[in-house]
Design an enzyme around this catalytic site. Structure first.
Site, PDB file in Angstrom:
ATOM      1  N   GLY A   8       0.835  -1.220   0.000  1.00 49.05           N
ATOM      2  CA  GLY A   8       0.000   0.000   0.000  1.00 49.05           C
ATOM      3  C   GLY A   8       0.855   1.249   0.000  1.00 49.05           C
ATOM      4  O   GLY A   8       0.441   2.304   0.491  1.00 49.05           O
ATOM      5  N   GLY A   9       2.039   1.160  -0.584  1.00 45.66           N
ATOM      6  CA  GLY A   9       3.022   2.257  -0.530  1.00 45.66           C
ATOM      7  C   GLY A   9       2.695   3.458  -1.396  1.00 45.66           C
ATOM      8  O   GLY A   9       3.381   4.471  -1.320  1.00 45.66           O
ATOM      9  N   GLY A  11      -0.378   4.733  -1.215  1.00 47.46           N
ATOM     10  CA  GLY A  11      -1.470   5.391  -0.494  1.00 47.46           C
ATOM     11  C   GLY A  11      -0.929   6.499   0.404  1.00 47.46           C
ATOM     12  O   GLY A  11       0.256   6.864   0.330  1.00 47.46           O
ATOM     13  N   PHE A  12      -1.793   6.995   1.262  1.00 43.46           N
ATOM     14  CA  PHE A  12      -1.444   8.145   2.115  1.00 43.46           C
ATOM     15  C   PHE A  12      -0.314   7.800   3.098  1.00 43.46           C
ATOM     16  O   PHE A  12       0.811   8.317   3.002  1.00 43.46           O
ATOM     17  CB  PHE A  12      -2.725   8.592   2.832  1.00 43.46           C
ATOM     18  CG  PHE A  12      -2.539   9.472   4.029  1.00 43.46           C
ATOM     19  CD1 PHE A  12      -1.681  10.566   3.993  1.00 43.46           C
ATOM     20  CD2 PHE A  12      -3.251   9.220   5.220  1.00 43.46           C
ATOM     21  CE1 PHE A  12      -1.522  11.384   5.116  1.00 43.46           C
ATOM     22  CE2 PHE A  12      -3.103  10.034   6.325  1.00 43.46           C
ATOM     23  CZ  PHE A  12      -2.230  11.112   6.271  1.00 43.46           C
ATOM     24  N   ILE A  13      -0.583   6.898   4.033  1.00 45.82           N
ATOM     25  CA  ILE A  13       0.430   6.609   5.057  1.00 45.82           C
ATOM     26  C   ILE A  13       1.602   5.854   4.415  1.00 45.82           C
ATOM     27  O   ILE A  13       2.772   6.134   4.705  1.00 45.82           O
ATOM     28  CB  ILE A  13      -0.170   5.790   6.227  1.00 45.82           C
ATOM     29  CG1 ILE A  13      -1.375   6.526   6.820  1.00 45.82           C
ATOM     30  CG2 ILE A  13       0.888   5.543   7.311  1.00 45.82           C
ATOM     31  CD1 ILE A  13      -2.150   5.740   7.867  1.00 45.82           C
ATOM     32  N   GLY A  14       1.270   4.930   3.504  1.00 45.38           N
ATOM     33  CA  GLY A  14       2.317   4.130   2.856  1.00 45.38           C
ATOM     34  C   GLY A  14       3.361   4.992   2.171  1.00 45.38           C
ATOM     35  O   GLY A  14       4.570   4.756   2.316  1.00 45.38           O
ATOM     36  N   THR A 124      -6.169  -0.136  13.096  1.00 43.23           N
ATOM     37  CA  THR A 124      -6.802   1.144  13.438  1.00 43.23           C
ATOM     38  C   THR A 124      -7.422   1.144  14.847  1.00 43.23           C
ATOM     39  O   THR A 124      -7.748   0.075  15.384  1.00 43.23           O
ATOM     40  CB  THR A 124      -7.906   1.453  12.399  1.00 43.23           C
ATOM     41  OG1 THR A 124      -8.784   2.449  12.886  1.00 43.23           O
ATOM     42  CG2 THR A 124      -8.771   0.221  12.109  1.00 43.23           C
ATOM     43  N   ASP A 125      -7.614   2.335  15.383  1.00 44.05           N
ATOM     44  CA  ASP A 125      -8.300   2.462  16.686  1.00 44.05           C
ATOM     45  C   ASP A 125      -9.787   2.140  16.565  1.00 44.05           C
ATOM     46  O   ASP A 125     -10.471   1.922  17.564  1.00 44.05           O
ATOM     47  CB  ASP A 125      -8.113   3.879  17.263  1.00 44.05           C
ATOM     48  CG  ASP A 125      -8.634   5.006  16.374  1.00 44.05           C
ATOM     49  OD1 ASP A 125      -9.048   4.730  15.225  1.00 44.05           O
ATOM     50  OD2 ASP A 125      -8.621   6.168  16.820  1.00 44.05           O
ATOM     51  N   TYR A 149     -15.822  -1.488   7.549  1.00 45.14           N
ATOM     52  CA  TYR A 149     -14.375  -1.216   7.508  1.00 45.14           C
ATOM     53  C   TYR A 149     -13.700  -1.691   8.791  1.00 45.14           C
ATOM     54  O   TYR A 149     -12.748  -2.480   8.762  1.00 45.14           O
ATOM     55  CB  TYR A 149     -14.109   0.286   7.295  1.00 45.14           C
ATOM     56  CG  TYR A 149     -12.683   0.702   7.658  1.00 45.14           C
ATOM     57  CD1 TYR A 149     -11.597   0.260   6.911  1.00 45.14           C
ATOM     58  CD2 TYR A 149     -12.429   1.514   8.775  1.00 45.14           C
ATOM     59  CE1 TYR A 149     -10.286   0.609   7.249  1.00 45.14           C
ATOM     60  CE2 TYR A 149     -11.125   1.872   9.126  1.00 45.14           C
ATOM     61  CZ  TYR A 149     -10.057   1.415   8.356  1.00 45.14           C
ATOM     62  OH  TYR A 149      -8.773   1.754   8.704  1.00 45.14           O
TER      63      TYR A 149
HETATM   64  N1  LIG Z   1      -5.586   6.973   7.485  1.00 40.46           N
HETATM   65  C1  LIG Z   1      -5.754   6.769   8.793  1.00 40.46           C
HETATM   66  O1  LIG Z   1      -6.127   7.686   9.528  1.00 40.46           O
HETATM   67  C2  LIG Z   1      -5.462   5.407   9.393  1.00 40.46           C
HETATM   68  C3  LIG Z   1      -5.475   5.267  10.784  1.00 40.46           C
HETATM   69  C4  LIG Z   1      -5.164   4.027  11.350  1.00 40.46           C
HETATM   70  C5  LIG Z   1      -4.851   2.957  10.516  1.00 40.46           C
HETATM   71  N2  LIG Z   1      -4.863   3.113   9.167  1.00 40.46           N
HETATM   72  C6  LIG Z   1      -4.490   1.960   8.329  1.00 40.46           C
HETATM   73  O2  LIG Z   1      -3.320   2.302   7.619  1.00 40.46           O
HETATM   74  C7  LIG Z   1      -3.315   1.673   6.347  1.00 40.46           C
HETATM   75  C8  LIG Z   1      -3.102   2.705   5.256  1.00 40.46           C
HETATM   76  O3  LIG Z   1      -4.147   3.666   5.294  1.00 40.46           O
HETATM   77  P1  LIG Z   1      -4.165   4.916   4.297  1.00 40.46           P
HETATM   78  O4  LIG Z   1      -4.982   5.953   4.932  1.00 40.46           O
HETATM   79  O5  LIG Z   1      -2.791   5.239   3.848  1.00 40.46           O
HETATM   80  O6  LIG Z   1      -5.002   4.298   3.082  1.00 40.46           O
HETATM   81  P2  LIG Z   1      -5.034   4.663   1.542  1.00 40.46           P
HETATM   82  O7  LIG Z   1      -6.400   4.306   1.086  1.00 40.46           O
HETATM   83  O8  LIG Z   1      -4.550   6.043   1.299  1.00 40.46           O
HETATM   84  O9  LIG Z   1      -3.971   3.656   0.896  1.00 40.46           O
HETATM   85  C9  LIG Z   1      -4.186   2.288   0.778  1.00 40.46           C
HETATM   86  C10 LIG Z   1      -3.235   1.754  -0.278  1.00 40.46           C
HETATM   87  O10 LIG Z   1      -3.356   0.319  -0.296  1.00 40.46           O
HETATM   88  C11 LIG Z   1      -3.409  -0.116  -1.652  1.00 40.46           C
HETATM   89  N3  LIG Z   1      -4.126  -1.392  -1.692  1.00 40.46           N
HETATM   90  C12 LIG Z   1      -5.423  -1.625  -1.357  1.00 40.46           C
HETATM   91  N4  LIG Z   1      -5.708  -2.932  -1.517  1.00 40.46           N
HETATM   92  C13 LIG Z   1      -4.580  -3.539  -1.951  1.00 40.46           C
HETATM   93  C14 LIG Z   1      -4.253  -4.883  -2.299  1.00 40.46           C
HETATM   94  N5  LIG Z   1      -5.165  -5.848  -2.250  1.00 40.46           N
HETATM   95  N6  LIG Z   1      -2.992  -5.146  -2.699  1.00 40.46           N
HETATM   96  C15 LIG Z   1      -2.060  -4.166  -2.767  1.00 40.46           C
HETATM   97  N7  LIG Z   1      -2.323  -2.876  -2.474  1.00 40.46           N
HETATM   98  C16 LIG Z   1      -3.563  -2.567  -2.063  1.00 40.46           C
HETATM   99  C17 LIG Z   1      -4.130   1.019  -2.382  1.00 40.46           C
HETATM  100  O11 LIG Z   1      -3.893   0.985  -3.778  1.00 40.46           O
HETATM  101  C18 LIG Z   1      -3.550   2.236  -1.691  1.00 40.46           C
HETATM  102  O12 LIG Z   1      -2.374   2.674  -2.324  1.00 40.46           O
HETATM  103  C19 LIG Z   1      -4.642   0.920   6.245  1.00 40.46           C
HETATM  104  O13 LIG Z   1      -4.425  -0.421   6.574  1.00 40.46           O
HETATM  105  C20 LIG Z   1      -5.531   1.579   7.289  1.00 40.46           C
HETATM  106  O14 LIG Z   1      -6.493   0.693   7.799  1.00 40.46           O
HETATM  107  C21 LIG Z   1      -5.155   4.311   8.584  1.00 40.46           C
END
Ligand SMILES: NC(=O)c1ccc[n+]([C@@H]2O[C@H](COP(=O)([O-])OP(=O)(O)OC[C@H]3O[C@@H](n4cnc5c(N)ncnc54)[C@H](O)[C@@H]3O)[C@@H](O)[C@H]2O)c1
Length: 337
Positions: A8-9, A11-14, A124-125, A149
């Site tokens: 998920g690199g 995405g936002f946190i990734g 997540t919390d 979710y």
């Molecule tokens: N954003 C928050 O506030 C938050 C808080 C706590 C935990 N999290 C967790 O952190 C993680 C990342 O969250 P985020 O906000 O960056 O999400 P995001 O939606 O911005 O990014 C998710 C990424 O995962 C990729 N992805 C989804 N399914 C996939 C699969 N089957 N194979 C490969 N890649 C896949 C997507 O293409 C995307 O790049 C998640 O697991 C989320 O539950 C997020």
């Protein structure tokens, strides 16, 4: 040199984690299936011999197994997931597929290779459900998810722990609060509000805006994840939170204040608009993160006021980020039944 896989690199946190790992001179392999929330822009400008990207779905167990054998990572940060609660209310199938089956396939791939790879499973919390009054949930708090979710994330946490007990996999689970900062997909409240201010649109807030969330700047979360790779104990769960809670109304007002400070003209249509609540909306999440603080001697570096200012500035300075995202993907209000 340590080698890490980030799923998920894009995405936002990734993407923020990939950047931080590269800054710390680690080798990084990013695995992402490039779903709607993945953004090429998030890793723009990365040209680093220590960085590799593979477009792979974590459900593809065979490909994962090959990657694990060839790349021989020391650690995997699993962030691949479907992440927007409102979308999970509209249709939860992708949440089951990516957040539960995806983790199952990742665990099976890890089980099949005998290398000593440490998995940091990012959760997540929200798995703890609504936290009443002024209480905070520690790691022993009962799981009580309210949305598809959070239920899918809770399931994946249970699966990971079962693989530690049954197959002796080396894994740690992290439960983090709401993140904010650069590169977040604008269906989430902070970038959505910033986008609407820039575009002179109303600012929709669920119900009366009293829902309270604990906010952590994304870099603080990423630093904690990296420390937990080194210091987190096998089979343990760690909450990651800043301790700072505020209501959605306070949050949106804070964003507006930062815009006023930036001297950007705020259009006449930019007004808070309370809208019908989404079903199953938890009033409050709040973490007790003492275990994390004890384990990695961590504390968040970015206080909310500073963090929200940096965040607003980033989106103002990066209009291209919003331009590249199709209107279809984030303009519609989701989560309505
Ligand atoms: N954003 C928050 O506030 C938050 C808080 C706590 C935990 N999290 C967790 O952190 C993680 C990342 O969250 P985020 O906000 O960056 O999400 P995001 O939606 O911005 O990014 C998710 C990424 O995962 C990729 N992805 C989804 N399914 C996939 C699969 N089957 N194979 C490969 N890649 C896949 C997507 O293409 C995307 O790049 C998640 O697991 C989320 O539950 C997020």
């Amino acid at each position: 040199m340590k080698r890490f896989i980030v799923t998920g690199g894009y995405g936002f946190i990734g993407s923020n984690l990939v950047r931080l790992l590269l800054k710390k001179k680690y080798k990084v392999l990013n695995i992402d299936n490039f779903s709607y929330s993945a953004q090429k822009y998030n890793l723009r400008g990365i040209s680093n011999k220590n960085y590799i990207f593979k477009k792979v779905d974590i459900n593809n167990r065979n490909k994962l197994r090959k990657i694990l054998k060839n790349f021989k990572p020391h650690g995997i940060f699993n962030l691949a997931a479907d992440t927007h609660v409102d979308r999970s209310i509209d249709d939860s199938s992708n949440f089951i597929k990516n957040n539960i089956l995806g983790v199952f396939n990742l665990l099976e791939a890890l089980k099949s290779v005998k290398n000593k790879i440490k998995l940091i499973h990012v959760s997540t919390d929200e798995v703890y459900g609504d936290i009443k009054g002024s209480k905070r949930s520690n790691e022993k708090h009962t799981y009580d998810p309210s949305s598809p979710y959070s239920a899918s994330k809770a399931s994946s946490d249970h699966l990971v722990l079962s693989y530690v007990k049954t197959y002796k996999l080396n894994a740690v689970i992290t439960n983090c609060s709401n993140n904010y900062g650069p590169r977040q997909f604008p269906e989430k409240i902070i970038p959505k509000m910033i986008f609407n201010v820039i575009k002179n649109k109303p600012l929709p807030i669920y119900s009366k805006g009293k829902n309270s969330r604990e906010w952590i700047y994304v870099d603080d979360h990423c630093e904690a994840l990296i420390s937990l790779f080194f210091k987190g104990k096998k089979g343990e769960k760690y909450n990651i939170g800043s301790g700072f809670n505020c209501s959605n109304l306070y949050l949106v007002k804070s964003i507006l204040k930062k815009f006023k400070k930036s001297k950007i003209k705020i259009g006449s249509k930019v007004k808070i608009k309370f809208v019908k609540d989404r079903p199953g909306h938890d009033l409050r999440y709040a973490l007790d993160s003492k275990k994390l603080i004890r384990t990695i001697n961590w504390k968040p570096k970015i206080a909310f006021e500073k963090g929200i200012e940096k965040t607003v500035e980033w989106y103002i300075k990066n209009p291209e980020f919003f331009r590249r995202i199709s209107k279809k993907l984030f303009n519609k209000r989701l989560g309505v039944l």
